[in-house]
Design a protein around this motif. Structure first.
Motif, PDB file in Angstrom:
ATOM      1  N   ARG A   1     -74.121  29.173  54.750  1.00 34.44           N
ATOM      2  CA  ARG A   1     -74.365  29.957  55.969  1.00 34.44           C
ATOM      3  C   ARG A   1     -75.497  29.366  56.807  1.00 34.44           C
ATOM      4  O   ARG A   1     -75.611  29.683  57.997  1.00 34.44           O
ATOM      5  N   HIS A   2     -76.334  28.567  56.183  1.00 34.65           N
ATOM      6  CA  HIS A   2     -77.406  27.865  56.897  1.00 34.65           C
ATOM      7  C   HIS A   2     -77.222  26.361  56.658  1.00 34.65           C
ATOM      8  O   HIS A   2     -77.994  25.734  55.936  1.00 34.65           O
TER       9      HIS A   2
ATOM     10  N   THR B   1     -81.048  35.483  52.916  1.00 41.79           N
ATOM     11  CA  THR B   1     -79.587  35.492  52.908  1.00 41.79           C
ATOM     12  C   THR B   1     -79.058  35.493  51.485  1.00 41.79           C
ATOM     13  O   THR B   1     -78.102  36.204  51.150  1.00 41.79           O
TER      14      THR B   1
ATOM     15  N   THR C   1     -83.867  36.375  62.590  1.00 42.83           N
ATOM     16  CA  THR C   1     -82.501  36.809  62.348  1.00 42.83           C
ATOM     17  C   THR C   1     -81.717  35.699  61.646  1.00 42.83           C
ATOM     18  O   THR C   1     -82.222  34.590  61.437  1.00 42.83           O
ATOM     19  N   GLU C   2     -80.457  35.983  61.281  1.00 41.38           N
ATOM     20  CA  GLU C   2     -79.680  35.024  60.491  1.00 41.38           C
ATOM     21  C   GLU C   2     -79.435  33.710  61.240  1.00 41.38           C
ATOM     22  O   GLU C   2     -79.171  32.689  60.622  1.00 41.38           O
ATOM     23  N   ASP C   3     -79.526  33.746  62.569  1.00 42.75           N
ATOM     24  CA  ASP C   3     -79.333  32.517  63.343  1.00 42.75           C
ATOM     25  C   ASP C   3     -80.651  31.791  63.607  1.00 42.75           C
ATOM     26  O   ASP C   3     -80.736  30.935  64.487  1.00 42.75           O
TER      27      ASP C   3
ATOM     28  N   PRO D   1     -83.315  29.105  63.739  1.00 43.77           N
ATOM     29  CA  PRO D   1     -83.214  27.645  63.583  1.00 43.77           C
ATOM     30  C   PRO D   1     -83.891  27.195  62.291  1.00 43.77           C
ATOM     31  O   PRO D   1     -85.034  27.538  62.026  1.00 43.77           O
TER      32      PRO D   1
END
Length: 431
Positions: free
Chosen positions: A52-53, A147, A263-265, A267
């Motif tokens: 996811r990352h 996460t 947040t999950e996005d 960088p």
């Protein structure tokens, strides 16, 4: 299928140029959980978090000295399992976390050891991670762990309410006092202390892991905990150097500033920019702590609001892809040696309150989170702090080329006393 490649950003390239076998450029992260964990579930959760990352799933692509840039090669799967259960004590895991470093040629450049301390060490499970700082920093890796926690426990680990920020009207209107001496003046060095006079310098880093109360502040105080940590760092260096007969010089503290969302996005990578806070010779009087805190608050507000490249203009120029990377590497290392007398005194990295619950379901929420930055010479000292559960988790990390482990532990005691000094300021003095 050809793997996707991305050029090294500025911070990654400078770190790659200046790496040293004797002082690894690694970040240590540890999460303390009250419960026991299932090895297969943890490994699965971490692997899915890496997917996811995907910026974490990187390895350095093969290259030659005449190429224009280093490149990261993104991989779909890890080359090695990043999670292991080595057994042994927490202290042994900590020594491995600061004493070695995951290689750049294998994806991901991250190692997570799950340790089950005995009852005397607190029990439960501790995740002790070592991150290659050339690839990413502590805040980015904490986002990945959040996460993994959500995937392991099935509990929402979105960022909680962000910590309060200092409003403009909370800051003193007085302009920050200028440094007592020119910014070109050589900053103080933490006085070196080794086991015996004339003893050869040690290798690697040592560290002291401290759990402290968050320093109190008068209601309406114009300064933050971060300002208190800066002042405590300054007072610690001044007292240490005075007790060891070091020369009097301005104390300059490097402070990372991170503007990324959590947040999950978020960088992933090395996303902080560095600013420097200078304390002049006239500010050494511990009786003037209240005034010093106000001045520091004004300085840090001005520095944080000033746009600046991550490593300044020099970092951008050194990484401009005009010359081959081999030539740039030689230039960077030569400049680092030449400029070492002007390197800052120490680094203070305050990550603040951990914004994620770090809830691993039946294994529980993290009760403490410690992070430490490398302490390479010429500074030889780094202070890293986080806050969890109303407590301040602090790691003092030192280069053994500057301090032996006994001296480092003593420096940690002085820091604790200095931080307590910043909490004794009265409301009248702070206003």
């Amino acid at each position: 299928m050809t793997a996707q490649r991305i050029p090294f950003p500025v911070v990654d390239e400078i770190s790659r140029h200046t790496r040293s076998a004797s002082e690894p450029e690694n970040v240590h992260v540890e999460l303390h959980l009250p419960g026991r964990m299932d090895p297969k579930r943890l490994s699965k959760a971490v692997r899915e978090a890496l997917r996811r990352h995907p910026r974490v799933l990187v390895r350095q692509a093969p290259g030659r000295w005449w190429h224009r840039a280093y490149e990261w090669e993104l991989t779909e799967e890890p080359d090695v399992d990043p999670v292991s259960w080595p057994g042994g004590s927490l202290e042994e895991a900590r020594r491995r976390a600061i004493g070695s470093i995951p290689p750049l040629h294998l994806s991901p450049p991250v190692r997570i050891e799950a340790v089950e301390p005995n009852a005397a060490e607190g029990g439960g499970t501790v995740l002790v991670a070592c991150v290659n700082h050339t690839a990413l920093d502590g805040p980015a890796f904490l986002r990945v762990l959040a996460t993994a926690a959500e995937l392991y426990g099935g509990v929402d680990n979105a960022p909680m309410r962000p910590p309060p920020v200092r409003e403009a009207n909370e800051v003193s209107e007085e302009p920050p006092p200028p440094p007592a001496r020119s910014s070109w003046a050589r900053p103080a060095r933490v006085a070196a202390v080794r086991a015996a006079a004339g003893a050869p310098a040690g290798r690697g880093n040592g560290m002291a892991v401290l759990d402290l109360p968050v320093p109190t502040r008068p209601k309406g105080a114009p300064y933050t905990v971060n300002d208190q940590l800066l002042v405590a760092t300054f007072l610690t260096v001044v007292r240490w150097n005075r007790e060891h007969g070091a020369r009097v010089d301005p104390v300059r503290i490097t402070m990372p500033v991170d503007d990324r969302p959590r947040t999950e996005d978020m960088p992933i990578g090395n996303g902080t920019r560095l600013v420097e806070v200078t304390f002049g010779d006239e500010e050494r009087d511990p009786e003037n702590t209240a005034r010093l805190l106000r001045a520091t608050a004004a300085r840090t507000k001005a520095l944080k609001g000033r746009p600046r490249a991550q490593l300044g203009l020099s970092g951008s120029l050194l990484t401009t892809p005009v010359l081959p990377v081999g030539v740039r590497a030689l230039s960077t290392r030569a400049l680092r040696v030449a400029a070492s007398p002007w390197a800052s005194t120490t680094l203070l990295s305050n990550l603040g309150r951990i914004p994620y619950p770090m809830d691993f379901g039946d294994a529980g929420r993290a009760t403490a989170v410690w992070v430490s930055a490398p302490a390479r010479m010429p500074r030889g000292l780094a202070v890293t702090t986080t806050s969890t559960g109303g407590r301040l988790q602090l790691v003092l990390r030192w280069s053994r080329a500057r301090l032996d482990d006994s001296a480092g532990e003593l420096l940690g005691e002085i820091f604790t006393e200095s931080l307590h000094t910043t909490a004794r300021t009265t409301p009248e003095a702070a206003s």
